[in-house]
Motif scaffolding. Structure first.
Motif, PDB file in Angstrom:
ATOM      1  N   PRO A  66     -58.483 -20.909  44.676  1.00  0.00           N
ATOM      2  CA  PRO A  66     -59.889 -20.740  44.286  1.00  0.00           C
ATOM      3  C   PRO A  66     -60.158 -20.964  42.802  1.00  0.00           C
ATOM      4  CG  PRO A  66     -59.260 -19.037  45.836  1.00  0.00           C
ATOM      5  CD  PRO A  66     -58.008 -19.802  45.508  1.00  0.00           C
ATOM      6  N   MET A  67     -59.272 -20.497  41.924  1.00  0.00           N
ATOM      7  CA  MET A  67     -59.512 -20.682  40.489  1.00  0.00           C
ATOM      8  C   MET A  67     -59.524 -22.176  40.135  1.00  0.00           C
ATOM      9  SD  MET A  67     -57.594 -18.799  37.326  1.00  0.00           S
ATOM     10  CE  MET A  67     -56.328 -19.928  36.820  1.00  0.00           C
ATOM     11  N   GLU A  68     -58.607 -22.924  40.737  1.00  0.00           N
ATOM     12  CA  GLU A  68     -58.568 -24.366  40.490  1.00  0.00           C
ATOM     13  C   GLU A  68     -59.823 -25.041  41.039  1.00  0.00           C
ATOM     14  OE1 GLU A  68     -55.140 -26.343  42.093  1.00  0.00           O
ATOM     15  OE2 GLU A  68     -56.019 -28.322  41.803  1.00  0.00           O
ATOM     16  N   GLU A  69     -60.247 -24.636  42.228  1.00  0.00           N
ATOM     17  CA  GLU A  69     -61.455 -25.232  42.810  1.00  0.00           C
ATOM     18  C   GLU A  69     -62.661 -24.994  41.914  1.00  0.00           C
ATOM     19  OE1 GLU A  69     -62.042 -24.040  46.815  1.00  0.00           O
ATOM     20  OE2 GLU A  69     -60.468 -25.379  47.556  1.00  0.00           O
ATOM     21  N   ASP A  70     -62.766 -23.804  41.364  1.00  0.00           N
ATOM     22  CA  ASP A  70     -63.878 -23.516  40.449  1.00  0.00           C
ATOM     23  C   ASP A  70     -63.834 -24.429  39.235  1.00  0.00           C
ATOM     24  OD1 ASP A  70     -64.753 -21.559  42.128  1.00  0.00           O
ATOM     25  OD2 ASP A  70     -63.987 -19.888  40.932  1.00  0.00           O
ATOM     26  N   MET A  71     -62.647 -24.636  38.694  1.00  0.00           N
ATOM     27  CA  MET A  71     -62.519 -25.469  37.496  1.00  0.00           C
ATOM     28  C   MET A  71     -62.766 -26.945  37.821  1.00  0.00           C
ATOM     29  SD  MET A  71     -62.218 -25.447  34.301  1.00  0.00           S
ATOM     30  CE  MET A  71     -62.051 -23.662  34.276  1.00  0.00           C
ATOM     31  N   LEU A  72     -62.420 -27.367  39.033  1.00  0.00           N
ATOM     32  CA  LEU A  72     -62.649 -28.759  39.425  1.00  0.00           C
ATOM     33  C   LEU A  72     -64.128 -29.132  39.387  1.00  0.00           C
ATOM     34  CD1 LEU A  72     -60.129 -29.386  42.328  1.00  0.00           C
ATOM     35  CD2 LEU A  72     -60.444 -30.860  40.333  1.00  0.00           C
ATOM     36  N   ASP A  73     -64.999 -28.128  39.512  1.00  0.00           N
ATOM     37  CA  ASP A  73     -66.440 -28.411  39.437  1.00  0.00           C
ATOM     38  C   ASP A  73     -66.817 -29.049  38.111  1.00  0.00           C
ATOM     39  OD1 ASP A  73     -66.845 -27.406  41.951  1.00  0.00           O
ATOM     40  OD2 ASP A  73     -67.479 -25.428  41.260  1.00  0.00           O
ATOM     41  N   PHE A  74     -65.986 -28.860  37.092  1.00  0.00           N
ATOM     42  CA  PHE A  74     -66.290 -29.411  35.764  1.00  0.00           C
ATOM     43  C   PHE A  74     -65.686 -30.800  35.559  1.00  0.00           C
ATOM     44  CE2 PHE A  74     -66.551 -24.816  35.337  1.00  0.00           C
ATOM     45  CZ  PHE A  74     -67.767 -24.667  34.686  1.00  0.00           C
ATOM     46  N   ALA A  75     -64.933 -31.276  36.540  1.00  0.00           N
ATOM     47  CA  ALA A  75     -64.275 -32.573  36.398  1.00  0.00           C
ATOM     48  C   ALA A  75     -65.231 -33.701  36.782  1.00  0.00           C
ATOM     49  CB  ALA A  75     -63.019 -32.626  37.257  1.00  0.00           C
ATOM     50  N   PHE A  76     -64.899 -34.906  36.334  1.00  0.00           N
ATOM     51  CA  PHE A  76     -65.713 -36.098  36.597  1.00  0.00           C
ATOM     52  C   PHE A  76     -65.339 -36.716  37.940  1.00  0.00           C
ATOM     53  CE2 PHE A  76     -65.757 -40.794  36.280  1.00  0.00           C
ATOM     54  CZ  PHE A  76     -67.123 -40.990  36.165  1.00  0.00           C
ATOM     55  N   ASP A  77     -66.369 -37.072  38.735  1.00  0.00           N
ATOM     56  CA  ASP A  77     -66.174 -37.821  39.982  1.00  0.00           C
ATOM     57  C   ASP A  77     -65.177 -37.146  40.935  1.00  0.00           C
ATOM     58  OD1 ASP A  77     -66.423 -39.793  41.880  1.00  0.00           O
ATOM     59  OD2 ASP A  77     -65.104 -41.220  40.865  1.00  0.00           O
ATOM     60  N   ILE A  78     -65.522 -35.940  41.323  1.00  0.00           N
ATOM     61  CA  ILE A  78     -64.676 -35.171  42.245  1.00  0.00           C
ATOM     62  C   ILE A  78     -64.708 -35.787  43.639  1.00  0.00           C
ATOM     63  CG2 ILE A  78     -64.483 -32.924  43.403  1.00  0.00           C
ATOM     64  CD1 ILE A  78     -63.552 -32.966  40.558  1.00  0.00           C
ATOM     65  N   ARG A  79     -63.559 -35.819  44.268  1.00  0.00           N
ATOM     66  CA  ARG A  79     -63.428 -36.316  45.645  1.00  0.00           C
ATOM     67  C   ARG A  79     -62.639 -35.295  46.452  1.00  0.00           C
ATOM     68  NH1 ARG A  79     -61.323 -42.287  43.722  1.00  0.00           N
ATOM     69  NH2 ARG A  79     -63.058 -42.687  42.298  1.00  0.00           N
ATOM     70  N   PRO A  80     -62.585 -35.473  47.782  1.00  0.00           N
ATOM     71  CA  PRO A  80     -61.829 -34.511  48.603  1.00  0.00           C
ATOM     72  C   PRO A  80     -60.351 -34.414  48.215  1.00  0.00           C
ATOM     73  CG  PRO A  80     -63.286 -35.807  49.993  1.00  0.00           C
ATOM     74  CD  PRO A  80     -63.356 -36.423  48.621  1.00  0.00           C
ATOM     75  N   THR A  81     -59.821 -35.461  47.606  1.00  0.00           N
ATOM     76  CA  THR A  81     -58.409 -35.458  47.240  1.00  0.00           C
ATOM     77  C   THR A  81     -58.182 -35.027  45.786  1.00  0.00           C
ATOM     78  OG1 THR A  81     -58.564 -37.796  46.641  1.00  0.00           O
ATOM     79  CG2 THR A  81     -57.843 -37.275  48.901  1.00  0.00           C
ATOM     80  N   SER A  82     -59.214 -34.551  45.123  1.00  0.00           N
ATOM     81  CA  SER A  82     -59.091 -34.156  43.714  1.00  0.00           C
ATOM     82  C   SER A  82     -58.236 -32.904  43.557  1.00  0.00           C
ATOM     83  CB  SER A  82     -60.486 -33.872  43.133  1.00  0.00           C
ATOM     84  OG  SER A  82     -61.227 -35.052  42.991  1.00  0.00           O
ATOM     85  N   ARG A  83     -57.403 -32.923  42.547  1.00  0.00           N
ATOM     86  CA  ARG A  83     -56.621 -31.736  42.159  1.00  0.00           C
ATOM     87  C   ARG A  83     -56.478 -31.731  40.640  1.00  0.00           C
ATOM     88  NH1 ARG A  83     -53.083 -28.997  45.542  1.00  0.00           N
ATOM     89  NH2 ARG A  83     -53.043 -27.650  43.709  1.00  0.00           N
ATOM     90  N   VAL A  98     -47.592 -39.796  44.976  1.00  0.00           N
ATOM     91  CA  VAL A  98     -48.511 -40.792  44.415  1.00  0.00           C
ATOM     92  C   VAL A  98     -49.807 -40.092  44.036  1.00  0.00           C
ATOM     93  CG1 VAL A  98     -49.824 -42.903  44.843  1.00  0.00           C
ATOM     94  CG2 VAL A  98     -47.533 -42.618  45.850  1.00  0.00           C
ATOM     95  N   VAL A  99     -50.192 -40.215  42.767  1.00  0.00           N
ATOM     96  CA  VAL A  99     -51.485 -39.705  42.309  1.00  0.00           C
ATOM     97  C   VAL A  99     -52.198 -40.796  41.522  1.00  0.00           C
ATOM     98  CG1 VAL A  99     -50.697 -37.282  42.194  1.00  0.00           C
ATOM     99  CG2 VAL A  99     -50.592 -38.704  40.152  1.00  0.00           C
ATOM    100  N   ARG A 100     -53.506 -40.769  41.593  1.00  0.00           N
ATOM    101  CA  ARG A 100     -54.326 -41.722  40.838  1.00  0.00           C
ATOM    102  C   ARG A 100     -55.080 -40.991  39.745  1.00  0.00           C
ATOM    103  NH1 ARG A 100     -53.680 -43.587  45.814  1.00  0.00           N
ATOM    104  NH2 ARG A 100     -53.335 -45.813  46.086  1.00  0.00           N
ATOM    105  N   THR A 101     -55.189 -41.643  38.610  1.00  0.00           N
ATOM    106  CA  THR A 101     -55.939 -41.042  37.517  1.00  0.00           C
ATOM    107  C   THR A 101     -57.387 -41.547  37.585  1.00  0.00           C
ATOM    108  OG1 THR A 101     -55.104 -42.796  36.069  1.00  0.00           O
ATOM    109  CG2 THR A 101     -53.983 -40.671  35.994  1.00  0.00           C
ATOM    110  N   PRO A 102     -58.326 -40.687  37.233  1.00  0.00           N
ATOM    111  CA  PRO A 102     -59.742 -41.074  37.310  1.00  0.00           C
ATOM    112  C   PRO A 102     -60.140 -42.029  36.189  1.00  0.00           C
ATOM    113  CG  PRO A 102     -59.552 -38.864  36.428  1.00  0.00           C
ATOM    114  CD  PRO A 102     -58.160 -39.300  36.783  1.00  0.00           C
ATOM    115  N   ALA A 103     -61.327 -42.608  36.316  1.00  0.00           N
ATOM    116  CA  ALA A 103     -61.814 -43.546  35.299  1.00  0.00           C
ATOM    117  C   ALA A 103     -61.956 -42.861  33.949  1.00  0.00           C
ATOM    118  CB  ALA A 103     -63.160 -44.119  35.735  1.00  0.00           C
ATOM    119  N   ARG A 104     -62.279 -41.579  33.983  1.00  0.00           N
ATOM    120  CA  ARG A 104     -62.314 -40.792  32.753  1.00  0.00           C
ATOM    121  C   ARG A 104     -62.212 -39.330  33.129  1.00  0.00           C
ATOM    122  NH1 ARG A 104     -67.418 -38.493  31.954  1.00  0.00           N
ATOM    123  NH2 ARG A 104     -69.145 -39.492  33.058  1.00  0.00           N
ATOM    124  N   GLN A 105     -61.929 -38.492  32.154  1.00  0.00           N
ATOM    125  CA  GLN A 105     -61.922 -37.065  32.413  1.00  0.00           C
ATOM    126  C   GLN A 105     -63.336 -36.523  32.169  1.00  0.00           C
ATOM    127  OE1 GLN A 105     -59.602 -35.355  33.858  1.00  0.00           O
ATOM    128  NE2 GLN A 105     -57.899 -36.793  33.841  1.00  0.00           N
TER     129      GLN A 105
END
Ligand code: FES
Length: 106
Positions: A66-83, A98-105
């Motif tokens: 839950p703490m991570e999910e709350d913080m993910l709300d502040f990330a750019f372009d969240i998707r179901p696979t975001s961590r 395998v992980v992909r980095t987003p276009a920006r943070q």
């Protein structure tokens, strides 16, 4: 040591080795992986270590707490696979992750 494959927004893959117990974020920072900033140093307090876990690895990696999910709300372009990569600790069975980095943070 298990390996992590980081794929950047241009499709370029960088493969790094990481000791068991280290986080995906630590592996990214130590190896200067572009697209991972980790401003808070892994305290789950900045969301600038956001990555997308490859679909094939979602079950093995597990769900965000839950703490991570709350913080993910502040990330750019969240998707179901975001961590947040600072919250994924490497294990032997994650070898080849395998992980992909987003276009920006944030
Ligand atoms: Fe700040 Fe992951 S490094 S939330």
């Amino acid at each position: 040591m298990p390996k992590i494959n980081f794929i950047d927004v241009h499709g370029e893959t960088r493969t790094v080795e990481v000791e068991v117990g280290a986080t995906v974020m630590e592996a990214a920072i130590r190896n200067a992986i572009p697209g991972v900033e980790a401003e808070c140093g892994g305290a789950c307090a900045c969301a600038t270590c956001h990555v997308y876990v490859d679909e094939a690895w979602i079950d093995a990696v597990g769900q965000a707490q839950p703490m991570e999910e709350d913080m993910l709300d502040f990330a750019f372009d969240i998707r179901p696979t975001s961590r947040l990569s600072c919250q994924i600790r490497m294990r032997d069975d994650l070898d080849g992750l395998v992980v992909r980095t987003p276009a920006r943070q944030t």
